[in-house]
Design a protein around this motif. Structure first.
Motif, PDB file in Angstrom:
ATOM      1  N   ASP A 166     -36.984  99.393 -21.975  1.00 18.72           N
ATOM      2  CA  ASP A 166     -36.031 100.096 -20.737  1.00 18.72           C
ATOM      3  C   ASP A 166     -34.980  99.083 -19.786  1.00 18.72           C
ATOM      4  O   ASP A 166     -35.195  98.099 -19.513  1.00 18.72           O
ATOM      5  N   TYR A 167     -34.049  98.820 -20.754  1.00 18.28           N
ATOM      6  CA  TYR A 167     -32.962  97.980 -20.340  1.00 18.28           C
ATOM      7  C   TYR A 167     -31.275  98.457 -19.164  1.00 18.28           C
ATOM      8  O   TYR A 167     -30.735  98.666 -19.019  1.00 18.28           O
ATOM      9  N   ASN A 168     -32.346  98.852 -18.553  1.00 17.06           N
ATOM     10  CA  ASN A 168     -31.896  99.341 -17.196  1.00 17.06           C
ATOM     11  C   ASN A 168     -30.957  98.190 -16.044  1.00 17.06           C
ATOM     12  O   ASN A 168     -31.179  97.334 -16.050  1.00 17.06           O
ATOM     13  N   PRO A 169     -29.244  98.780 -16.257  1.00 14.47           N
ATOM     14  CA  PRO A 169     -28.564  97.516 -15.858  1.00 14.47           C
ATOM     15  C   PRO A 169     -29.142  97.158 -14.680  1.00 14.47           C
ATOM     16  O   PRO A 169     -28.652  95.860 -14.289  1.00 14.47           O
ATOM     17  N   ILE A 170     -29.751  97.599 -14.065  1.00  9.35           N
ATOM     18  CA  ILE A 170     -30.560  96.878 -12.474  1.00  9.35           C
ATOM     19  C   ILE A 170     -31.508  95.543 -12.345  1.00  9.35           C
ATOM     20  O   ILE A 170     -30.925  95.356 -11.908  1.00  9.35           O
ATOM     21  N   HIS A 171     -32.172  95.487 -13.224  1.00  7.86           N
ATOM     22  CA  HIS A 171     -32.836  95.024 -13.724  1.00  7.86           C
ATOM     23  C   HIS A 171     -32.813  93.654 -14.668  1.00  7.86           C
ATOM     24  O   HIS A 171     -33.359  92.796 -14.660  1.00  7.86           O
ATOM     25  N   LEU A 172     -31.501  93.915 -15.222  1.00  8.71           N
ATOM     26  CA  LEU A 172     -31.304  92.598 -16.151  1.00  8.71           C
ATOM     27  C   LEU A 172     -30.069  90.903 -15.391  1.00  8.71           C
ATOM     28  O   LEU A 172     -29.925  90.378 -15.596  1.00  8.71           O
ATOM     29  N   SER A 173     -29.019  91.548 -14.354  1.00  7.01           N
ATOM     30  CA  SER A 173     -28.746  90.183 -13.976  1.00  7.01           C
ATOM     31  C   SER A 173     -27.808  91.096 -12.516  1.00  7.01           C
ATOM     32  O   SER A 173     -27.507  92.201 -12.245  1.00  7.01           O
ATOM     33  N   ASP A 174     -27.836  90.221 -11.976  1.00  7.90           N
ATOM     34  CA  ASP A 174     -27.318  90.770 -10.439  1.00  7.90           C
ATOM     35  C   ASP A 174     -25.669  91.454 -10.797  1.00  7.90           C
ATOM     36  O   ASP A 174     -25.207  92.565 -10.955  1.00  7.90           O
ATOM     37  N   PRO A 175     -24.777  91.093 -11.877  1.00  8.54           N
ATOM     38  CA  PRO A 175     -23.459  91.612 -12.374  1.00  8.54           C
ATOM     39  C   PRO A 175     -23.677  92.995 -12.113  1.00  8.54           C
ATOM     40  O   PRO A 175     -22.894  93.983 -12.580  1.00  8.54           O
TER      41      PRO A 175
END
Length: 356
Positions: free
Chosen positions: A261-270
């Protein structure tokens, strides 16, 4: 938690998907790019370059209105869900992958049967195994809601019998229960895992909210859209904590690596800010899987667990947890796990488990 086991409606057509099912190209590529560049200054500029291209591509459909460059507005047409189920056969939990998953969520595997050398697949890992099949339905061209704009509200899982690591199962996923909500539109994504003889061994229901999508729903009479709910929430009184989790900034990337689950909201602040979030947040299913691992569910006991999500866990974070087991061992009857922000006394999630 007396909810009935999800069953595929009789008028749904089943589409057999060939080969491995991976999360959609947008979901994976945007998330993987954000994860790869999160430690460098290139992340913010990369997301700025990515979004204009997405707005002009077929992937625009899965973006929320705020990212499509459009003002949110009421949809005039009635929404209708695709009456189709996706099915994938021969799914199995690879031993190495399962071990990594359990380490990330602090779960301890147990034998699939007394004396067996085979481990039973952890219930949270079964969700991760089935999740891409559910996402393949949510990202169909005829699915009427913006996928990346949806908020994960709750899950209910029936863990009917253990599945051995390496044992093949068939995943069947569909969507149902489209409902109006004061903040948008609700929808359920259902997945069952079954053996070759057709027996269902695991079944999950995930409820999502498409915020800001207000419209008529096909087959339902017009309503005020409040679903009988009020805006007032019950005041949270934290229980006595029995432990705490210290979650680093990379928690989302660690769970993404084992769940897919590589949803961007979980990966980094930017990458999270590019999708309208203040900062990166932990996966809801990371929280649920880790909470479930703290309960006293005995091996070989069929059970049902449900989780309701409240405020997101913003990373990095230290969260308080309280585990309340009703009995232990053969006398176990159920468990409740509360997860909350000890500084602000705000609940993150509550997980409840009972024997079937």
């Amino acid at each position: 938690m007396s909810e009935e086991l999800p069953g595929l409606p009789g008028d749904y057509e089943v589409e057999l998907l060939r080969g491995p099912v991976k999360l959609p190209g947008l979901y994976a590529s945007a998330g993987a790019h954000a994860a790869a560049s999160a430690l460098g200054g290139a992340a913010a500029s990369a997301t700025r370059r990515l979004l204009p291209a997405l707005r002009n591509s077929p992937a625009k459909k899965v973006l929320p209105a705020s990212l499509r460059g459009e003002a949110p507005e009421r949809v005039d047409a009635s929404l209708e869900l695709p009456r189709v189920a996706h099915q994938v056969r021969g799914l199995s939990a690879d031993p190495e992958w399962h071990g990594k998953f359990c380490r990330v969520v602090h779960a301890s595997p147990h034998p699939v049967a007394p004396g067996s050398e085979l481990s039973a697949v952890y219930s949270g890992a079964l969700h991760a195994l089935a999740f891409p099949v559910a996402m393949s339905v949510l990202t169909r061209p005829d699915f009427p809601l913006p996928v990346l704009g949806m908020v994960h509200l709750s899950n209910t899982v029936h863990h009917i019998t253990d599945v051995a690591v390496g044992e093949p199962v068939t995943a069947t996923a569909w969507v149902d229960n489209l409902q109006a909500h004061r903040s948008g539109t609700l929808v359920d994504a259902m997945v069952t895992l079954g053996r070759e003889d057709g027996d269902v061994v695991w079944a999950g229901r995930s409820t999502y909210l498409a915020k800001g999508v207000h419209t008529a729903i096909a087959g339902q009479s017009p309503s005020s859209g409040d679903s009988g709910e009020t805006d007032k929430r019950e005041e949270f009184t934290p229980p006595h904590p029995t432990g705490e989790w210290r979650l680093g900034a990379g928690t989302g990337r660690e769970y993404a690596a084992v769940s897919g689950d590589y949803n961007p909201i979980h990966l980094s602040d930017p990458s999270a800010r590019a999708l309208g979030m203040k900062s990166a947040i932990a996966h809801g299913m990371y929280t649920a899987s880790r909470a479930l691992a703290m309960t006293g569910v005995p091996a070989e006991v069929p059970f049902v667990w449900s989780v309701d999500f409240a405020t997101p866990v913003r990373l990095p974070a230290t969260v308080a947890v309280a585990v309340d087991d009703d009995g232990r061992g053969h006398s176990w009857r159920g468990s409740t796990v509360d997860v909350w922000d000890p500084k602000r006394n705000r609940p993150h999630a509550q997980l409840r488990v009972t024997a079937l």
